[in-house]
Design a protein around this motif. Structure first.
Motif, PDB file in Angstrom:
ATOM      1  N   ILE A  83       8.480   7.089   2.242  1.00  0.00           N
ATOM      2  CA  ILE A  83       7.791   5.739   1.786  1.00  0.00           C
ATOM      3  C   ILE A  83       8.792   4.681   1.776  1.00  0.00           C
ATOM      4  O   ILE A  83       8.513   3.527   2.073  1.00  0.00           O
ATOM      5  N   GLY A  84       9.996   4.955   1.228  1.00  0.00           N
ATOM      6  CA  GLY A  84      10.963   3.978   0.947  1.00  0.00           C
ATOM      7  C   GLY A  84      11.325   3.332   2.420  1.00  0.00           C
ATOM      8  O   GLY A  84      11.693   2.020   2.537  1.00  0.00           O
ATOM      9  N   GLU A  85      11.534   4.238   3.492  1.00  0.00           N
ATOM     10  CA  GLU A  85      12.160   3.957   4.886  1.00  0.00           C
ATOM     11  C   GLU A  85      10.611   2.964   5.316  1.00  0.00           C
ATOM     12  O   GLU A  85      10.941   1.954   5.963  1.00  0.00           O
ATOM     13  N   SER A 103       0.776  -1.107  -0.163  1.00  0.00           N
ATOM     14  CA  SER A 103      -0.026   0.117   0.071  1.00  0.00           C
ATOM     15  C   SER A 103       0.801   1.324   0.041  1.00  0.00           C
ATOM     16  O   SER A 103       0.601   2.183  -0.564  1.00  0.00           O
ATOM     17  N   ALA A 104       1.987   1.091   0.685  1.00  0.00           N
ATOM     18  CA  ALA A 104       2.761   2.579   0.831  1.00  0.00           C
ATOM     19  C   ALA A 104       3.182   2.630  -0.580  1.00  0.00           C
ATOM     20  O   ALA A 104       3.414   3.730  -1.047  1.00  0.00           O
ATOM     21  N   ALA A 105       3.651   1.755  -1.192  1.00  0.00           N
ATOM     22  CA  ALA A 105       4.336   1.815  -2.617  1.00  0.00           C
ATOM     23  C   ALA A 105       3.326   2.342  -3.767  1.00  0.00           C
ATOM     24  O   ALA A 105       3.647   3.104  -4.636  1.00  0.00           O
ATOM     25  N   ALA A 116       0.633   3.965  -3.169  1.00  0.00           N
ATOM     26  CA  ALA A 116       0.154   5.195  -2.857  1.00  0.00           C
ATOM     27  C   ALA A 116       0.886   6.361  -3.184  1.00  0.00           C
ATOM     28  O   ALA A 116       0.641   7.494  -3.890  1.00  0.00           O
ATOM     29  N   ARG A 117       2.482   6.137  -3.258  1.00  0.00           N
ATOM     30  CA  ARG A 117       3.297   7.066  -3.536  1.00  0.00           C
ATOM     31  C   ARG A 117       4.583   6.440  -4.200  1.00  0.00           C
ATOM     32  O   ARG A 117       5.038   5.318  -3.688  1.00  0.00           O
ATOM     33  N   PRO A 118       5.158   6.996  -4.996  1.00  0.00           N
ATOM     34  CA  PRO A 118       6.346   6.540  -5.811  1.00  0.00           C
ATOM     35  C   PRO A 118       7.493   6.440  -4.836  1.00  0.00           C
ATOM     36  O   PRO A 118       7.828   7.476  -4.322  1.00  0.00           O
ATOM     37  N   PRO A 119       7.820   5.359  -4.414  1.00  0.00           N
ATOM     38  CA  PRO A 119       9.086   5.178  -3.385  1.00  0.00           C
ATOM     39  C   PRO A 119      10.311   5.965  -3.779  1.00  0.00           C
ATOM     40  O   PRO A 119      10.948   6.614  -2.969  1.00  0.00           O
ATOM     41  N   ASP A 120      10.714   5.999  -4.844  1.00  0.00           N
ATOM     42  CA  ASP A 120      11.786   6.525  -5.483  1.00  0.00           C
ATOM     43  C   ASP A 120      11.981   8.260  -5.417  1.00  0.00           C
ATOM     44  O   ASP A 120      12.906   8.877  -5.476  1.00  0.00           O
ATOM     45  N   GLN A 121      10.506   8.643  -5.131  1.00  0.00           N
ATOM     46  CA  GLN A 121      10.460  10.099  -5.052  1.00  0.00           C
ATOM     47  C   GLN A 121      10.039  10.404  -3.555  1.00  0.00           C
ATOM     48  O   GLN A 121      10.204  11.568  -3.376  1.00  0.00           O
ATOM     49  N   ASN A 122       9.882   9.504  -2.706  1.00  0.00           N
ATOM     50  CA  ASN A 122       9.418   9.743  -1.226  1.00  0.00           C
ATOM     51  C   ASN A 122      10.399   9.006  -0.377  1.00  0.00           C
ATOM     52  O   ASN A 122      10.264   7.994  -0.442  1.00  0.00           O
ATOM     53  N   GLU A 123      11.188   9.691   0.288  1.00  0.00           N
ATOM     54  CA  GLU A 123      12.361   8.917   1.037  1.00  0.00           C
ATOM     55  C   GLU A 123      11.524   8.297   2.151  1.00  0.00           C
ATOM     56  O   GLU A 123      11.892   7.304   2.515  1.00  0.00           O
TER      57      GLU A 123
END
Length: 548
Positions: free
Chosen positions: A381-383, A368-370, A372-379
């Motif tokens: 989300i990646g964490e 869901s996190a990935a 919802a928002r692109p993880p490579d553009q939201n630090e």
């Protein structure tokens, strides 16, 4: 001979050595699984074996096509599938030790084939397949050998050591890859593959310092050797210990004799795993139970991270995906220690059910996190994805990782155990291949929503365990067979089941059993002596009366 007690049962130091040394087979499995994820990103490996130029970032970089990447990763699983099936007749015909030794040689050949290639990616893939033959056969033989050797009170811990070493092998692969990634030459990946030879050497030679399985020896009419092996494994040093061993020996002999009376031909014994046998209850049920459990272990999604973790976290913008892999590997390894405690103290069913539910929850968060928002553009989300992956792996390492191998080792009857274990393990490798080969294609189409697929599989796993898996903790292998043979007993009722004559499973421990056994024997001797005294007195009185 060093000996101590577990649950009142004599446990020799040889048992501990069996658990530790044969678990190196799991380390080989884990090491071979973990290394490929990071090797796919190594510069020299890419220059030699990659086939495409990835120019999406503005600068062209070497990359593997989905087909080539999938084959390099997944052909290991094809080998392990064949090895798991072949491992059963080899282990039954040659014995557990010979089988493990030969399988180590096959694995070593696979490593050598990989090391000796220069620019042929097909040789890497074929070498991984050959290594897989040995690894797959070991994955069937090692848990089976452990289960046949150790006492019920220690069996869960011993077999779980196999999974512990799988996780340690994965962690070692990640750390070694981190150490060699800076090398510009082919040593960066040749060293990684070559280190596996040291592991096969340790297991292949070390197993000859251990006794053969007493149950296999008994099945092959080597009675004296079976009794000696059992005494050595249990570390019998006192008369009481020897009495306990004698009782176990007679119980094993009785069960195997019953099975030998209905012994089938080689091909028919395989057929019976799916068709059933008149003398063994729920044989087909247990075959499919083992197959589904091993399949579900793969469908939890753990190998999605182990095979492609470095690639996954590189794609979410993590600067050093090698470090992330080490973190996942460390969580996997250290939480398996917790798994040893859980599986020994809380049984099999409850940890597997709750573990599957926990894993499903964190996979949903991950996906869901990935999405919802692109993880490579939201630090952030990646964490969050890394934290979710770690919490998922923590549960897997504590429950489904060791639990599935424990269930496989203790569910099947002796006469078909090797074949049913092979069939179950083969199911694991089939799904291992499907996941490792098709994951690049699936993630290319649906991205991180792939996590929802595994979340659903975990929910199904929880339901399946509740309705179909019987609780085998605290029972001897013969007791497990008796439980599955009890008519009308349902899986969700099995936690309260005990063999006839006992009130609780802890009373099944051999010490309690032997206390009763000794008391009965003492009482019998007293009654016999008393009867003899009465008889002698009667004869004396009758003789006196005759003389008078």
């Amino acid at each position: 001979m060093v000996s101590f007690k577990v649950g009142g049962q004599p446990l020799g130091i040889v048992t501990v050595f069996i658990a530790i040394l044969t678990s190196v087979g799991g380390m080989i499995f884990g090491y071979d699984t973990g290394q490929i994820s990071d090797m796919l990103l190594m510069k020299d490996f890419l220059e030699r074996f990659a086939d495409t130029q990835d120019c999406s970032s503005g600068t062209c970089e070497l990359a593997f096509s989905k087909v080539r990447e999938g084959l390099i990763v997944s052909l290991l699983s094809i080998g392990t599938l064949a090895g798991a099936i072949l491992g059963a007749p080899i282990a039954d015909y040659l014995g557990r030790r010979w089988a493990m030794s030969i399988e180590c040689i096959v694995t070593t050949i696979g490593f050598i084939v990989q090391i000796t290639t220069f620019d042929t990616w097909q040789q890497i893939a074929v070498g991984r397949m050959i290594a897989g033959l040995g690894v797959g056969a070991l994955s069937a033989a090692v848990p089976m050998y452990m289960s046949e050797c150790v006492v019920a009170a220690f069996r869960g811990t011993a077999v779980a050591c196999y999974q512990l070493m799988v996780t340690f092998g994965i962690l070692c692969a990640y750390m070694f890859c981190y150490g060699t990634r800076g090398l510009e030459s082919d040593a960066s990946w040749r060293i990684i593959v070559g280190l596996g030879i040291a592991l096969t050497g340790v297991l292949g030679t070390g197993v000859w310092f251990l006794p053969e399985s007493p149950r296999w020896l008994m099945k092959n009419n080597k009675v004296d050797e079976a009794k000696h092996a059992l005494e050595r494994i249990r570390g019998a040093t006192t008369d009481f210990d020897r009495t306990v061993v004698e009782h176990d020996f007679l119980e094993i002999a009785k069960r195997i004799k019953m099975e030998q009376q209905t012994e089938s031909s080689f091909w028919r014994s395989w057929y019976e795993c799916f068709a059933g046998h008149k003398g063994t209850s729920k044989l087909v049920y247990r075959t499919f139970l083992g197959m589904v459990m091993q399949s579900l272990q793969q469908l939890t999604g753990a190998n999605y991270f182990f095979y492609y973790g470095a690639t996954i976290f590189q794609s979410v913008g993590i600067e050093d995906s090698f470090i992330t892999q080490i973190i996942l590997g460390a969580v996997n390894f250290f939480c398996t220690f917790f798994g040893l405690y859980i599986m020994e103290n809380f049984g099999r069913r409850q940890p597997l059910m709750w573990g599957a539910l926990w894993q499903s929850a964190w996979l949903i968060v991950f996906a869901s996190a990935a999405v919802a928002r692109p993880p490579d553009q939201n630090e952030g989300i990646g964490e969050l994805m890394i934290v979710s992956a770690c919490l998922f792996i923590a549960s897997y390492a504590s429950t489904w990782g060791p639990g599935c191998w424990i269930v496989t080792g203790e569910t099947f009857p002796m006469r078909t155990r090797a074949r049913q274990a092979a069939i179950a393990t083969a199911s694991n490798w089939i799904w291992n291949f499907l996941i490792s080969f098709f994951s690049p294609f699936i993630t290319d189409d649906i991205g991180f929503a792939y996590g929802y697929v595994f979340a659903g599989c975990n929910l199904f796993a929880a339901v399946f365990v509740f309705f179909f898996l019987y609780e085998s903790a605290g029972l001897s292998l013969e007791g497990v067979d008796e439980m599955y043979s009890t008519k009308g007993l349902k899986a969700w009722q099995s936690e309260k089941w005990v063999p006839e004559g006992y009130e609780h499973r802890r009373d099944v421990m051999e010490s309690s059993k032997m206390d009763t056994f000794q008391n009965e024997e003492a009482g019998k001797r007293f009654e016999d002596d008393d009867e003899e005294r009465i008889s002698q007195s009667s004869i004396h009185n009758a003789d006196a009366a005759h003389k008078a």
